[in-house]
Design a protein around this motif. Structure first.
Motif, PDB file in Angstrom:
ATOM      1  N   ILE A 160       0.836  -1.193   0.000  1.00  0.00           N
ATOM      2  CA  ILE A 160       0.000   0.000   0.000  1.00  0.00           C
ATOM      3  C   ILE A 160       0.881   1.258   0.000  1.00  0.00           C
ATOM      4  O   ILE A 160       0.599   2.235  -0.696  1.00  0.00           O
ATOM      5  N   GLU A 170       3.218  14.045  -3.123  1.00  0.00           N
ATOM      6  CA  GLU A 170       3.086  15.063  -2.070  1.00  0.00           C
ATOM      7  C   GLU A 170       2.015  14.742  -1.039  1.00  0.00           C
ATOM      8  O   GLU A 170       1.140  15.534  -0.788  1.00  0.00           O
ATOM      9  N   VAL A 175       0.787  12.884   7.627  1.00  0.00           N
ATOM     10  CA  VAL A 175      -0.025  11.718   7.286  1.00  0.00           C
ATOM     11  C   VAL A 175       0.876  10.507   7.065  1.00  0.00           C
ATOM     12  O   VAL A 175       0.628   9.408   7.584  1.00  0.00           O
TER      13      VAL A 175
ATOM     14  N   GLY B 134      -6.579  11.244   5.308  1.00  0.00           N
ATOM     15  CA  GLY B 134      -5.430  10.450   5.744  1.00  0.00           C
ATOM     16  C   GLY B 134      -5.391  10.327   7.256  1.00  0.00           C
ATOM     17  O   GLY B 134      -5.207   9.240   7.808  1.00  0.00           O
ATOM     18  N   TRP B 137      -7.964   7.985   8.553  1.00  0.00           N
ATOM     19  CA  TRP B 137      -7.545   6.583   8.484  1.00  0.00           C
ATOM     20  C   TRP B 137      -6.601   6.245   9.640  1.00  0.00           C
ATOM     21  O   TRP B 137      -6.750   5.207  10.284  1.00  0.00           O
ATOM     22  N   ALA B 175      -6.589  -1.649   6.252  1.00  0.00           N
ATOM     23  CA  ALA B 175      -5.533  -1.398   5.264  1.00  0.00           C
ATOM     24  C   ALA B 175      -6.153  -1.183   3.882  1.00  0.00           C
ATOM     25  O   ALA B 175      -5.705  -0.324   3.115  1.00  0.00           O
ATOM     26  N   PHE B 176      -7.197  -1.959   3.571  1.00  0.00           N
ATOM     27  CA  PHE B 176      -7.852  -1.766   2.278  1.00  0.00           C
ATOM     28  C   PHE B 176      -8.512  -0.387   2.184  1.00  0.00           C
ATOM     29  O   PHE B 176      -8.556   0.202   1.116  1.00  0.00           O
ATOM     30  N   PHE B 178      -7.262   2.204   3.276  1.00  0.00           N
ATOM     31  CA  PHE B 178      -6.226   3.168   2.911  1.00  0.00           C
ATOM     32  C   PHE B 178      -6.019   3.210   1.404  1.00  0.00           C
ATOM     33  O   PHE B 178      -5.743   4.267   0.837  1.00  0.00           O
ATOM     34  N   ILE B 179      -6.170   2.040   0.740  1.00  0.00           N
ATOM     35  CA  ILE B 179      -6.102   2.048  -0.729  1.00  0.00           C
ATOM     36  C   ILE B 179      -7.203   2.968  -1.261  1.00  0.00           C
ATOM     37  O   ILE B 179      -6.972   3.768  -2.174  1.00  0.00           O
ATOM     38  N   LEU B 182      -6.182   6.526  -0.873  1.00  0.00           N
ATOM     39  CA  LEU B 182      -5.203   6.910  -1.901  1.00  0.00           C
ATOM     40  C   LEU B 182      -5.880   7.157  -3.240  1.00  0.00           C
ATOM     41  O   LEU B 182      -5.530   8.096  -3.967  1.00  0.00           O
ATOM     42  N   LEU B 183      -6.863   6.304  -3.568  1.00  0.00           N
ATOM     43  CA  LEU B 183      -7.543   6.471  -4.856  1.00  0.00           C
ATOM     44  C   LEU B 183      -8.298   7.798  -4.893  1.00  0.00           C
ATOM     45  O   LEU B 183      -8.282   8.497  -5.920  1.00  0.00           O
ATOM     46  N   ALA B 185      -7.454  10.480  -3.212  1.00  0.00           N
ATOM     47  CA  ALA B 185      -6.445  11.532  -3.319  1.00  0.00           C
ATOM     48  C   ALA B 185      -5.937  11.643  -4.753  1.00  0.00           C
ATOM     49  O   ALA B 185      -5.765  12.749  -5.295  1.00  0.00           O
ATOM     50  N   ALA B 186      -5.715  10.473  -5.406  1.00  0.00           N
ATOM     51  CA  ALA B 186      -5.242  10.487  -6.795  1.00  0.00           C
ATOM     52  C   ALA B 186      -6.271  11.167  -7.697  1.00  0.00           C
ATOM     53  O   ALA B 186      -5.930  11.989  -8.553  1.00  0.00           O
ATOM     54  N   GLN B 189      -6.181  14.889  -7.197  1.00  0.00           N
ATOM     55  CA  GLN B 189      -5.027  15.541  -7.840  1.00  0.00           C
ATOM     56  C   GLN B 189      -5.233  15.657  -9.339  1.00  0.00           C
ATOM     57  O   GLN B 189      -4.849  16.642  -9.961  1.00  0.00           O
ATOM     58  N   GLY B 195      -0.998  18.825  -3.758  1.00  0.00           N
ATOM     59  CA  GLY B 195      -0.692  17.740  -2.828  1.00  0.00           C
ATOM     60  C   GLY B 195      -1.477  17.691  -1.539  1.00  0.00           C
ATOM     61  O   GLY B 195      -2.254  16.764  -1.327  1.00  0.00           O
ATOM     62  N   LEU B 199      -6.160  15.709   0.147  1.00  0.00           N
ATOM     63  CA  LEU B 199      -6.644  14.818   1.202  1.00  0.00           C
ATOM     64  C   LEU B 199      -7.715  15.490   2.065  1.00  0.00           C
ATOM     65  O   LEU B 199      -8.224  14.874   2.994  1.00  0.00           O
ATOM     66  N   LEU B 215     -12.512   6.139 -11.012  1.00  0.00           N
ATOM     67  CA  LEU B 215     -11.552   6.195  -9.913  1.00  0.00           C
ATOM     68  C   LEU B 215     -12.280   6.422  -8.579  1.00  0.00           C
ATOM     69  O   LEU B 215     -11.991   5.754  -7.579  1.00  0.00           O
TER      70      LEU B 215
END
Lengths: 214, 507
Positions: A160, A170, A175, B134, B137, B175-176, B178-179, B182-183, B185-186, B189, B195, B199, B215
């Motif tokens: 991950i 960034e 975090v 973030g 989480w 943990a999943f 958190f994926i 991230l998605l 956040a991506a 962006q 940056g 979040l 996404l």
């Protein structure tokens, strides 16, 4: 993407395959340590390409120390008193496990190619990240010893983290450090629990913990 | 402006400072009882702080400090109020009577309990006041780690097994999530946020139309599965009955009363963003609806065949979290009922666990057959359990009936016929079964043989007075449930209404 970067990523892939086919607990922990070092170096190598910043240095150092040194140390401590030095009866056999680990890499490559939003230069990055996540999950399901389940969890966390490096630039430092701190406490808590399981039941085969049902 | 900003910072920062001060005071204390007093004082302090937050929010939509890392609106304030006042304060009060005459009570043991308890309080509060997904989480994962050792009872192998299952399943699940984080956040962006803004909850919401739909959808699926594991939604609920039934009484109450809701809160926070990104806004809601209905249906079967009182209450939590998820999944129409139901469930379930935990300890078993007629021997605990079971199944005029009624109305208004039908059928099954248990506890002749040594000891103990605090934590929630079922005060209605608006338009 520089050659250094690719080397580290390939090293992570190799450690994944090596872990899935290995029965010796000590060797497995050493492999986790190698993967931790490779992963910890990644942000520093990215920094060499795109310009070094204080954040990247802090994250690299924290990563190397925790993933490369502290995690393996905690794991080693939790198998110190254990009678078993290797896992004899995993749910899935070692030969088959290795084949599955290879297949998971193929699946990850296929999946990464299908992600339309992904920059093509990050294909290897994303493949390695997904393969590590899948292998970690597979180890949690496919092994019976508590220690190996912690190894699987560390792999999942590593994957991950790698995915974060590939997808999101960034992330604020606080975090990143929070996530790393949680991971270390999680591994600590799990290894303490493993010790307790060993004291209580004289083994740490979690498949035998099945008194609670219904 | 400057002083008001400082006040906001103190207010939100206080949710983290109070537990820290509490832990320091515990380390300085010298008697197990003092540790419990400090524990209760700190929990109550957090409760007073959330009341202050609720007042501070009158006339404002949102409080934001530290560049939006911490933010609180009516939706988070509602959850904070329930967390501190309806769950943590009564549960820490309950720990006095639960640990009384317990051989395991040592200074070290109580310190460990108090520190983990305050850590859980701090991490759950942080999850509710974080404006950064973030940090949210990090807080949820931290709450898993703090609560894990609370399940453990020294020298009890079943609780060790439950703890291992809890920590592995929830860590992997979270943990999943958190994926998923991230998605999102991506996606943010790609939609033009830089940056650190990518979040922030409110910043992502402001670009929700520009997010890549696939996404955002993938991100929501990971969030749903990840936090859903922690929220006990079926089919990821396997850890829940073990952890809830093996933990000591106050901990079971806290788990069922709010740990699950905190995780559900996080899922729900992503809902308006994920729906906003889709061409067809209902798509993410359908997923949540599916898990909610599955939880209701599956748990009703397990409740029907369950003989262990604490396990049954645990499955009942799966059912009620499913009901709340079902409410949220109906969109803005069901959000009011879901928020109201969150309160009702927390009040009724903590009471149920207080009573079941004490009876289980007094009788030496959690089996329902041993609980028969318990209300005669222990009027407070037996009667409390019987009444809280009635409240949980939605007997009128308890307020659970009102919130479930509102939910059915919302389901019919949005023409969600099939889910509403399944919901009604499953709650009927649970109603019949738990009504039987409740009647047995209240009126059935005692099942235990008179010569049983436990019974002799228990009978002597039964004569001792239960104390004011114990009476209060059983009676007060039941009275509140009764009052809110008959009459909803205007300020409560307004607050829930505002919480609902804050959920669907993040400012």
């Amino acid at each position: 993407m520089t050659i250094l970067n690719e080397l580290l990523l390939v090293a992570i892939l190799v450690t994944n395959i090596a872990l899935s086919g290995n029965s010796r607990l000590k060797t497995c922990i050493d492999i986790v340590s190698i993967q931790g070092f490779a992963l910890g170096l990644l942000p520093a190598v990215i920094g060499l390409e795109t310009g070094m910043s204080v954040e990247l240095v802090v994250i690299a150092i924290a990563g190397i120390v925790l993933r490369g040194i502290v995690f393996p140390h905690l794991l080693k401590k939790s198998i110190q008193n254990a009678s078993a030095s290797r896992e004899l009866k995993p749910v899935v056999g070692y030969f088959l496990s290795t084949l599955i680990a290879l297949a998971l890499i193929a699946v990850s490559l296929w999946l990464s190619r299908r992600l339309q939003f992904l920059d093509p230069s990050l294909l290897l990055f994303s493949t390695v990240a997904l393969a590590t996540i899948f292998t970690g999950t597979f180890i949690i399901v496919g092994r019976r010893l508590a220690v190996m389940q912690i190894v699987g969890y560390i792999l999942l966390e590593n994957g991950i983290y790698c995915l974060g490096l590939a997808f999101v630039r960034e992330i604020p430092l606080i975090v990143e450090l929070g996530v790393l701190f949680d991971a270390i406490v999680a591994v600590f808590v799990m290894s303490v629990a493993t010790n307790k399981i060993h004291e209580e039941f004289e083994h740490f085969d979690v498949a035998k913990l099945d008194s609670l049902k219904g | 402006m400057d002083t008001s900003g400082t006040l906001d910072l103190l207010l939100l920062g206080g949710f983290l400072a109070i537990p820290v001060v509490g832990v320091l005071a515990m380390l300085a204390s010298t008697k197990p009882r003092h540790v419990l007093v400090i524990n209760f004082a700190a929990s109550l302090g957090a409760g007073i702080l959330s009341l202050a937050l609720a007042f501070r929010l009158s006339g404002r939509d949102v409080i934001r400090v530290a560049d939006g890392f911490l933010r609180a609106d009516h939706f988070s304030a509602w959850h904070l109020l329930l967390l501190t006042l309806a769950v943590f304060s009564p549960s820490s009060l309950f720990s006095f009577s639960y640990f009384k005459n317990d051989a395991a009570v040592t200074l070290g043991g109580m310190r460990r309990f108090g520190m983990l308890w305050q850590g859980s309080l701090a991490s759950m509060s942080l999850a509710l006041i974080s404006g950064n997904i973030g940090i949210m989480w990090v807080a949820i994962e931290a709450s898993t780690l703090f609560t894990a050792f609370l399940i453990l009872r020294e020298g009890n192998s079943a609780s060790l097994e439950a703890m291992w299952r809890y920590i592995i399943m929830c860590s992997v699940g979270v943990a999943f999530a958190f994926i998923g984080t991230l998605l999102f956040a991506a996606a943010a962006q790609k939609a033009g946020l830089n940056g650190s803004d990518s979040l922030l909850l409110d910043k992502i919401y402001s670009v929700k139309d520009k997010l890549n739909p696939s996404l955002a959808m993938a991100g929501f699926v990971f969030i749903l599965i990840g936090y859903g594991t922690k929220a006990g939604l079926a089919p990821m609920h396997n850890w829940l009955p073990d952890a809830h039934s093996q933990a000591p009484g106050p901990v079971s109450a806290m788990f069922s009363g709010f740990l699950l809701n905190t995780a559900l809160y996080c899922i729900v926070r992503f809902m308006p963003i994920a729906s906003g990104a889709q061409a067809e806004p209902g798509k993410p809601l359908k997923l949540l609806m599916f898990l909610g209905i599955l939880s209701i249906a599956l748990s009703s079967i397990f409740i029907f065949f369950q003989q262990d009182a604490k396990r049954m209450l645990a499955y009942c939590s799966v059912e009620h979290l499913g009901i709340i998820a079902f409410g949220y999944a109906l969109g803005p129409a069901g959000a009011f009922a879901a928020l109201f139901h969150t309160m009702n469930h927390s009040l009724a379930k903590t009471t149920g666990f207080f009573a079941a935990g004490t009876l289980g300890k007094k009788l030496g078993t959690n089996d329902f057959s041993a609980f028969a007629g318990a209300a005669k021997k222990y009027p407070l605990w037996g009667g409390g359990l019987a009444l809280s079971l009635l409240a949980l199944i939605g007997v009128a005029p308890f307020s659970v009936f009102m919130s479930e009624f509102l939910l059915v109305k919302a389901g019919i208004d949005t023409s969600a016929w099939l889910p509403t039908g399944i919901f009604l059928a499953a709650t009927c099954v649970v109603f019949v079964r738990m009504l039987k248990h409740s009647i047995d506890i209240a009126w059935k002749p005692t099942a235990l043989p008179a010569s049983s040594p436990e019974l002799v000891g228990a009978a002597d103990e039964g004569k001792t007075r239960d104390g004011f605090a114990a009476t209060f934590i059983i009676a007060a929630p039941l009275i509140l449930l009764l009052v809110f079922g008959l009459w909803m005060p205007g300020f409560l209605f307004d607050f829930i209404q505002k919480a609902k608006e804050a959920l669907w338009s993040i400012k």
